[in-house]
Design an enzyme around this catalytic site. Structure first.
Site, PDB file in Angstrom:
ATOM      1  N   GLY A 176       0.817  -1.209   0.000  1.00  0.00           N
ATOM      2  CA  GLY A 176       0.000   0.000   0.000  1.00  0.00           C
ATOM      3  C   GLY A 176       0.845   1.251   0.000  1.00  0.00           C
ATOM      4  CG  ASN A 177      -0.897   4.774   1.670  1.00  0.00           C
ATOM      5  OD1 ASN A 177      -0.569   5.055   2.817  1.00  0.00           O
ATOM      6  ND2 ASN A 177      -2.157   4.528   1.342  1.00  0.00           N
ATOM      7  CB  VAL A 191      -1.494   2.610   5.395  1.00  0.00           C
ATOM      8  CG1 VAL A 191      -1.992   1.348   6.087  1.00  0.00           C
ATOM      9  CG2 VAL A 191      -2.677   3.507   5.055  1.00  0.00           C
ATOM     10  N   GLY A 192       1.726   2.428   5.878  1.00  0.00           N
ATOM     11  CA  GLY A 192       2.899   1.627   6.213  1.00  0.00           C
ATOM     12  C   GLY A 192       3.474   1.984   7.572  1.00  0.00           C
ATOM     13  CD  GLU A 220       7.243  -5.229  -1.572  1.00  0.00           C
ATOM     14  OE1 GLU A 220       7.488  -4.316  -2.387  1.00  0.00           O
ATOM     15  OE2 GLU A 220       8.095  -6.061  -1.223  1.00  0.00           O
ATOM     16  CB  CYS A 258       3.099   0.433  -6.632  1.00  0.00           C
ATOM     17  SG  CYS A 258       3.617  -1.262  -7.018  1.00  0.00           S
TER      18      CYS A 258
END
Length: 489
Positions: A188-189, A192-193, A210, A244
């Site tokens: 994700g982004n 949020v990571g 990732e 991505c």
């Protein structure tokens, strides 16, 4: 007990039975998963069509084909991957058995993304199954229809206790993150990571993140601009730019900017016709919130092609921006949409300098016929992956690790890298209760003479074939006998 807690508890209990450990069981699960993609192809493509407007052929090309390849590879190579791995020895351990034994980590949490909802969710699951783990699968709630299909279908094909699917939004994800896992795999982004990593830290849980970032694309003015732009256009506008590792922006000499724009426009027409909105191979933005975010990025730049959109249909035309400034809105965040900014730079030196000012991207692209240009771009920058004269295709190579660095993520997967990432590589040494006299060099009282022998035994390493090992074993026996008799009494 919440639904999330129950799923985690059942998966943990199932793992503790040991049934996920035998290689035969892992292979059965992988074959069943492979069968899902063959038998339920229409259910999968229909759901993705509703979520992202991907065609049936596009769904197979960019979602399930790669997964079938990963499963085939894992089935074929699993025995080799899971076998003990011999390592180099020193003289002191020459007669011992020294190896690395891959073992399951335990319970893995896999949090998927919405842009390629099957590919980026199931690929780590393949690695988790191959490595002998249990796994809780959390598909992205943004892809509503796909998440529902995943929830319905996975339990019909693979062990529903070992690999439960938990659907829901932020609240459900937060509840999952409160539970203890042995590994967390998130796609994700970066925002949020950071939340994932903070939650994992409470249990000292390792993570693979990732993420993404602004993947640069440098075009050398002396390359075949027509072919370069054709490949960039494909990489940028596939899945409506929601990839991505899509080229985020172009860096090129001002003298070729007009040519680049014309070639990109020509390729857009070739790929998506005069009217991309009616083209079955051109996707849609996932929802209206993302539509508004992407359209807002265009405001302070000059549109050279496209620029129009339809919010009710979540359609944004393939768009090119010219003479973009480094401080423009479109350069402040990952675009994740069909907007392609072009930033003029004076040459390779300025391009490298510009790239290195930003965060490390997930991918970096360079188009040039000059090996020196390619080498300099590779050696003087850092990125998760590096690709010369094409876009995206490194994701399809299972023998290459796929992952980010710095702000674009940590950890990697694909093929054997998935297996290793989701295994504990346990160091093992098996020694016999013999030749105890040799150990006197490590026992008190410590003397310079013992230290000298210890240096010889510890610092001499060998990695020879069978005949060499036998010869060294004989040599070691002679040396050991000499040491025992003369120095270590």
């Amino acid at each position: 007990m919440s639904r999330e807690q129950q799923a985690v508890a059942r998966a943990r209990k199932a793992f503790e039975t040991g049934r996920s450990r035998p290689l035969e069981y892992r292979i059965i699960q992988l074959k069943n998963l492979q069968r899902l993609f063959i038998e339920r192809e229409k259910d999968i493509s229909d759901a993705i069509k509703k979520d992202l407007n991907k065609s049936e052929v596009g769904t197979q090309l960019f979602e399930t084909l790669g997964l079938e390849g990963e499963i085939n590879l894992a089935i074929r190579k699993l025995k080799e991957w899971a076998a003990p791995r011999p390592v180099e020895k020193n003289l002191l351990t020459l007669s011992d058995t020294v190896y690395i034994q891959p073992e399951p980590l335990g319970l893995v949490l896999i949090i998927g993304a919405w842009n390629y909802p099957w590919a980026v969710t199931i690929q780590p699951l393949i690695g988790a199954i191959a490595a002998g783990n249990a796994a809780v699968v959390k598909p992205s709630e943004v892809c509503v229809h796909t998440a529902k299909v995943m929830e319905d279908l996975l339990p019909l094909y693979i062990d529903k206790e070992l690999y439960p699917v938990v659907t829901g939004g932020v609240a459900e994800t937060q509840e999952l993150l409160r539970q203890r896992f042995d590994y967390i795999f998130y796609t994700g982004n970066g925002t949020v990571g950071k939340v994932i990593m903070e939650a994992a830290a409470k249990h000292l849980t390792p993570v693979t993140l990732e993420l993404g970032g602004k993947s640069p694309c440098y075009i050398d003015k002396n390359c075949d601009i027509s072919i370069a732009c054709r490949r960039i256009t494909w990489g940028k506008y596939t899945n409506c730019g929601q990839t991505c590792i899509a080229p985020d922006y172009i860096l090129c000499d001002p003298s070729i900017q007009d040519r680049v724009i014309e070639e990109v426009k020509k390729s857009i027409k070739d790929f998506y016709t005069e009217n991309p909105k009616t083209c079955p191979d051109y996707g849609r933005i996932i929802n209206q919130r993302h539509f508004k975010r992407i359209m807002a990025l265009v405001g302070d730049s000059t549109v050279a092609a496209g620029g129009d959109g339809d919010e009710s249909d979540c359609f944004i035309a393939p768009t090119v921006l010219r003479d973009v400034k480094p401080d423009a809105k479109v350069m402040q965040e990952e675009i994740f949409g069909p907007i392609l900014p072009i930033l003029p730079v004076s040459g390779l030196d300025e391009a490298i300098k510009f790239i290195n000012k930003g965060e490390k991207p997930l991918a970096l692209y360079v188009f040039s016929a000059d090996e020196k240009v390619i080498s300099r771009m590779r050696d003087e920058t850092s990125s998760g992956g590096f690709l010369a004269n094409d876009c995206l295709v490194h994701f399809s190579v299972s023998s290459l690790p796929f992952g980010g660095v710095g702000n674009s993520g940590m950890g990697c997967y694909h093929g054997k890298f998935s297996f290793d990432q989701l295994s504990h590589l346990r160091g093992c040494l098996i020694k016999k209760l013999k030749m105890e006299g040799v150990n006197n060099m490590r026992y008190p009282p410590h003397t310079p003479k013992k230290l000298g022998w210890a240096r010889f035994f510890f610092l001499t390493t060998f990695d020879l074939g069978w005949a060499g090992r036998m010869l060294l074993l004989a040599l070691m026996a002679v040396v050991a006998a000499f040491v025992l008799q003369k120095y270590l009494r």
